[in-house]
Design a protein around this motif. Structure first.
Motif: not given
Lengths: 338, 324
Positions: B29-35, B219-224, B238-243
């Motif tokens: 799902s994608i929330g309002t204003g979320e990338i 650099e862009t997203c909130d979630r991935v 995104v921080v969790e998935v990348v790190r």
């Protein structure tokens, strides 16, 4: 100077991109010249990698073609192992010692040939091996070397994935036992996990066979992984050249800093950055003075009229008035690399 | 608040040799204003997911199961006409190649005005004012003077800005951006990324960003969502998935990206290649390449399981089995 494989001195390559004669005569247009490469010098010692990096239109692919003799330089000289490149190209014994890997593994393999014939072509063209049995054995060996199996030689290119095709291209490039390979964006058509396979393979082969690479890429992270020395190109010129580690750790030319700043990086997750405005000007009408001055935060009047020569800074050569005058550091221009 | 809710979406392509399942029961799902970033290698199904949401699947591709809810209403079963009214107005799309998206024979001002008037009842003058406003918004200098220019008079980066203006001029609530920076140089890419982030922040626009470039996602997203062989392998902040990637595939993917910060002797490589759609292995689709594979992976397909801050489709995170 015997350990230099390739040496380019003040090489330039211009292309005439004028409209046809009749059109010029009727509309009063003039000849237009594209200065794809202008005053470029570099040297590549044996068994090392020189990378050239830059955005599209900076002339890096033209340098790649100049380096293997696919283009003649308009001025300047290129030497291969101490001999002028044109003389070296005329001798099959020297010509077979240089080869090229192209960007697109889909377009650079003949779809109607079996892989064994593709890989064997240089062997036959240079008459390196003549007996069919030797050729088969050598092709099998080459395919094994790049991580395929001898049985893959019976297949056609379409039966392989992009990464495997690039392995076939590398096997073909290696088949004449070259010392010098020019790699023009060899991984940009590939997915990252496959890119890692190819980059690892290329470094393994370099260590095992003592290969010398001229590596062309727009991807700075890939370039950092591959190079001993690094040249940054902008509008046909090398604006900064030096040991790879040094260029990455202490980038001096404002354009190098811009490039390093602009690259999205995993380390930057969740951080904000300030993008630099502007775009690369058309190489048909490069700005006077330093070609980078319209986008440069350090530009002054001198940069707008006088083309900068090279300044030695640490182990690198930088073409920038600001570096020469010590302007950049004084203003505390920072990079995101910290 | 959830704007887009995709539930068990399945996309199939009937072929002469049987049906290929290109997307296999994915939910997000994608929330309002979320990338939301959608990342994966070519053929993973990320672009198809975008196409399915905006109703632009190329036949014979079809949605074979699941549903897509937009602002609480189903949009996957709408007629072509009803969907056309939503596309552009509610859901905008940005594609990779700015050259083929624009009509070369029509001035960019005309293209924008036409798009605006298709979706909104505005007079010519108001529509033109709005077109200029959006050109300025996406950072085109001297927008008023350049509105009558044709696409070929713009550079690649400027054209992509025009494409973004076209996608946004009717102020859709969701934008699907499919590789919007892939055809651009890095310095231009950074500008476009910044633009997308600003739009999400200032206008509350939700963005689904499809790309193969993990750096852009970081650099862009909130979630991935990491996709593999038509399924979501891992989804989370995104921080969790990348790190701290949890799925072995995301872990391999992160390790295979050369870093600007430090140089390693060898890149981590994932051997093999993604399976073809016709030959997806049973169980977990990643099992033939996975360094941590065990028996269960070869027979039973994992769903998304809680793995610390993310959810990963991997049996390593099956808490029920961990005690056995």
């Amino acid at each position: 100077m015997s350990d230099l494989v390739l040496e380019a001195v003040k090489v330039a390559r211009y292309f005439d991109v004028s409209k046809p004669w009749l059109q010029r005569a009727l509309t009063g247009g003039r000849r237009t010249t594209l200065r794809a490469v202008d005053d470029v010098s570099f040297a590549i010692p044996k068994a090392t990698t020189l990378s050239l990096v830059g955005e599209s239109g900076c002339g890096k692919s033209t340098v790649a073609r100049l380096a293997v003799g696919l283009y003649e330089p308009t001025s300047g000289s290129i030497h291969f192992e101490g001999q002028p490149l044109s003389a070296a190209r005329a001798q099959a014994s020297l010509r077979r010692r240089m080869n090229m890997i192209f960007q697109d593994p889909y377009a650079s393999l003949n779809p109607r040939w079996r892989v064994r014939d593709i890989v064997a072509e240089p062997l036959r063209a240079f008459r390196i091996l003549t007996s069919p049995r030797d050729v088969v054995a050598r092709v099998g060996e080459l395919l094994t070397q790049v991580g395929l199996t001898p049985a893959d030689g019976e297949k056609f290119p379409h039966e392989f994935s992009g990464g495997q095709r690039q392995r076939v291209s590398i096997a073909r490039a290696l088949s004449s036992a070259p010392d010098f390979l020019v790699c023009d964006e060899p991984t940009s058509a590939l997915d990252v996990s496959v890119q890692a396979q190819i980059l690892n393979l290329m470094r393994d082969l370099q260590q095992r066979l003592g290969l010398t690479y001229l590596f062309i890429s727009h991807n700075l992270a890939v370039v950092r992984h591959m190079s001993d020395r690094l040249g940054v190109m902008y509008l046909g010129r090398i604006v900064e050249i030096g040991p790879g580690e040094e260029v990455f750790r202490t980038p001096r030319h404002p354009y190098t800093r811009l490039l390093l700043d602009a690259i999205p990086d995993l380390e930057m997750v969740g951080k904000a950055r300030t993008p630099v405005g502007g775009e690369v000007p058309s190489p048909l009408a490069p700005p006077p003075g330093c070609p980078f001055h319209p986008r440069c935060p350090l530009a002054n009047d001198r940069c707008r009229v006088e083309r900068p020569g090279y300044t030695v800074a640490g182990g690198t050569l930088v073409a920038c008035h600001a570096v020469e005058e010590g302007r950049g550091e004084a203003r505390g221009y920072s990079t995101s690399a910290v | 608040m959830t704007l887009l809710d995709v539930q068990d979406l399945t996309v199939e392509f009937p072929t002469r040799r049987g049906t290929l399942r290109a997307i296999d029961s994915i939910s997000f799902s994608i929330g309002t204003g979320e990338i939301l970033g959608v990342v994966g290698e070519s053929g993973a199904g990320k672009s198809l997911t975008g196409a399915a949401i905006i109703g632009l699947l190329e036949p014979p591709g079809r949605i074979a199961g699941g549903q897509i809810l937009f602002a609480g209403k189903r949009i996957d079963n709408l007629s072509q006409d009803r969907m056309r009214a939503i596309r552009g107005r509610q859901i905008g799309a940005i594609f990779q190649d700015p050259l083929t998206t624009l009509d070369p024979l029509v001035s960019i001002g005309r293209q924008l005005v036409e798009t605006i008037q298709t979706h909104l009842r505005l007079s010519d003058r108001d529509a033109k004012a709005r077109a200029i406003k959006w050109l300025e918004e996406v950072g085109i200098p001297a927008a008023r003077a350049r509105i009558d220019a044709y696409p070929h008079e713009f550079s690649g980066g400027m054209r992509q800005r025009v494409v973004i203006a076209l996608a946004l001029c009717a102020e859709p609530r969701l934008v699907i951006a499919d590789e919007p920076t892939t055809a651009l140089d890095v310095s231009i890419q950074a500008q476009i990324i910044e633009l997308l982030k600003r739009l999400a922040r200032d206008h509350g626009t939700s963005v689904m960003l499809v790309t193969h470039d993990m750096g852009v996602i970081a650099e862009t997203c909130d979630r991935v969502a990491v996709m593999y062989a038509g399924r979501i392998a891992e989804i989370g902040p995104v921080v969790e998935v990348v790190r701290h990637p949890k799925h072995p595939y995301s872990e391999g993917l992160m390790g295979s990206i050369p870093s600007l910060e430090h140089r390693v002797a060898r890149l981590r490589q994932i051997d093999g290649a993604m399976p073809r759609l016709a030959a997806i292995p049973p169980g977990c689709p990643y099992n033939p390449r996975c360094p941590k594979v065990f028996d269960r992976c070869r027979v039973e397909r994992p769903g998304l399981l809680e793995a610390d801050a993310t959810r990963a489709a991997c049996w390593l995170y099956d808490k029920a089995a961990a005690h056995v």
